[in-house]
Design a protein around this motif. Sequence first.
Motif, PDB file in Angstrom:
ATOM      1  N   THR A 238      -8.714   6.776  25.993  1.00  0.00           N
ATOM      2  CA  THR A 238      -7.901   5.609  25.128  1.00  0.00           C
ATOM      3  C   THR A 238      -7.058   5.058  26.276  1.00  0.00           C
ATOM      4  OG1 THR A 238      -7.830   6.738  22.952  1.00  0.00           O
ATOM      5  CG2 THR A 238      -6.333   4.867  23.399  1.00  0.00           C
TER       6      THR A 238
ATOM      7  N   SER B 150      -9.267   3.095  28.872  1.00  0.00           N
ATOM      8  CA  SER B 150      -9.434   1.636  28.105  1.00  0.00           C
ATOM      9  C   SER B 150      -8.327   0.812  28.293  1.00  0.00           C
ATOM     10  CB  SER B 150     -10.065   1.678  26.820  1.00  0.00           C
ATOM     11  OG  SER B 150     -11.120   2.493  26.601  1.00  0.00           O
TER      12      SER B 150
ATOM     13  N   PRO C 204      -5.512  -2.119  22.973  1.00  0.00           N
ATOM     14  CA  PRO C 204      -6.711  -1.915  22.294  1.00  0.00           C
ATOM     15  C   PRO C 204      -7.922  -3.007  22.229  1.00  0.00           C
ATOM     16  CG  PRO C 204      -4.862  -1.133  21.414  1.00  0.00           C
ATOM     17  CD  PRO C 204      -4.476  -1.682  22.268  1.00  0.00           C
TER      18      PRO C 204
ATOM     19  N   ALA D 159     -11.102  -0.497  20.483  1.00  0.00           N
ATOM     20  CA  ALA D 159     -10.768   0.731  20.923  1.00  0.00           C
ATOM     21  C   ALA D 159     -10.820   1.514  19.698  1.00  0.00           C
ATOM     22  CB  ALA D 159      -9.488   0.626  21.690  1.00  0.00           C
ATOM     23  N   ASN D 160     -10.566   0.947  18.671  1.00  0.00           N
ATOM     24  CA  ASN D 160     -10.355   1.900  17.223  1.00  0.00           C
ATOM     25  C   ASN D 160     -11.638   1.856  16.644  1.00  0.00           C
ATOM     26  OD1 ASN D 160      -7.702   2.081  17.320  1.00  0.00           O
ATOM     27  ND2 ASN D 160      -7.472   0.340  16.337  1.00  0.00           N
TER      28      ASN D 160
ATOM     29  N   VAL E 108     -17.568   0.921  25.158  1.00  0.00           N
ATOM     30  CA  VAL E 108     -16.603   1.737  24.487  1.00  0.00           C
ATOM     31  C   VAL E 108     -17.084   2.496  23.234  1.00  0.00           C
ATOM     32  CG1 VAL E 108     -14.610   1.312  23.125  1.00  0.00           C
ATOM     33  CG2 VAL E 108     -14.750   0.047  25.083  1.00  0.00           C
TER      34      VAL E 108
ATOM     35  N   GLY F  28     -16.700   6.449  23.197  1.00  0.00           N
ATOM     36  CA  GLY F  28     -15.937   6.884  22.139  1.00  0.00           C
ATOM     37  C   GLY F  28     -16.563   7.789  20.892  1.00  0.00           C
TER      38      GLY F  28
END
Length: 400
Positions: A7, A10, A47, A242-243, A270, A274
Amino acid sequence: MINRRSTLKSMVLGAVSTLAIAAIAIPSAQAGNKELKIGFVGVTSGPAAAWGTSNVRSMQTRAAWLNEKGGVKIGDDTYNINIVTFDDQKDPKRAIAGMEKMAQEGIHYVVGPNVDDGAAAVRPVAEANGIIYFPYAFPKALYQKPASNAVLGMIANYQSGPAIYKFLKENKGVKTIAFVAANESDPLSQRDSGVEAAKALGLQVVAQNDTYQNDTRDFTPVLTPIVALKPDLLVLSGVAPANAPLLIRAARELGYEGLISTETAQDAKVLQEGAGEYANGFISVGGASTPEIASDEMKEFVARYTKMFGEYNDESNTKVYALEYILDTLKANPAAINDVAEFKKTMDTFSAPNPFLKGDAKLSYVGSTSFGQKRQLAVPMVVNEYKDGAFQTLFVGSVD
């Protein structure tokens, strides 16, 4: 589950990208060429960094290419393009400061901001200082009269959402749908539009009030009650890049087997880092190009972008368009360089060859149906499905 290092990586990459972009030297000006500054105000850290970074990198890549070719001829003069950037960190107050900076530098055309709050916040500054700006934000009030200085740079969620749900209803048998959103104005607004569109299509909305804070890293408590409802489709409304992998991974680890989608653009790298194979089948709005419709010039753009930055973001297939529209509209009416009223007049009848698509595709302004005036860039609506580290085209549509 993605770890803290990933995280932070990123977020740091987003911040570093901004500095790297700012440091890239524009090719030496051709003798006698003037300078045309085009601004960017948007998020390139945190994010949501991927959204703004793809904007800036697209602008820098295209500007460097055009400058290398000798500049851009507008009327009787030839210009070298200088991209002036400002990271608003997804903060409306900083977005205002960024737009004020553009006004101080005499810049009349600005790409961004990338989110609803920022795009709304800069409107007074833009209108007071004669700035046309190209947000990647969806509130209709920005593009409807009496507003006239904002031009939507992409497909809105209330345009893509209905198309996605309809496609999945007809082709994947989707009957029930659930929504989850961050507790912020952008995603909540997108959720509300999605719920309205889903109901209009006759889909049963089984969840629509579940929210999370944007800095959440454990989404299990948020998704547990939704997964228990077993919806055919889970929509991650307005999800930040990012989420997205965190939500996807949590849903799959809870045993969710249905489809997952969003109306926001995402970053394949990403997702891969992730969520890995958990992200397979994830549906999102992609860049406005596919291998099947990309022109040779688009392919060269991708190659130049990749060489310049060491990677490519599919969303830049859309973000490449803003600078092109600005420059081609100025070519059509050189008086607009210092007079945005002339730019607005030209938009209603503007048409130019689309260099990024095969065939006789045209650049034009649209939005009459959604906004009652032409305040949107005509870009293809590409919907992607993620699989094994890359996006695959699910279908292509358009808006008017």
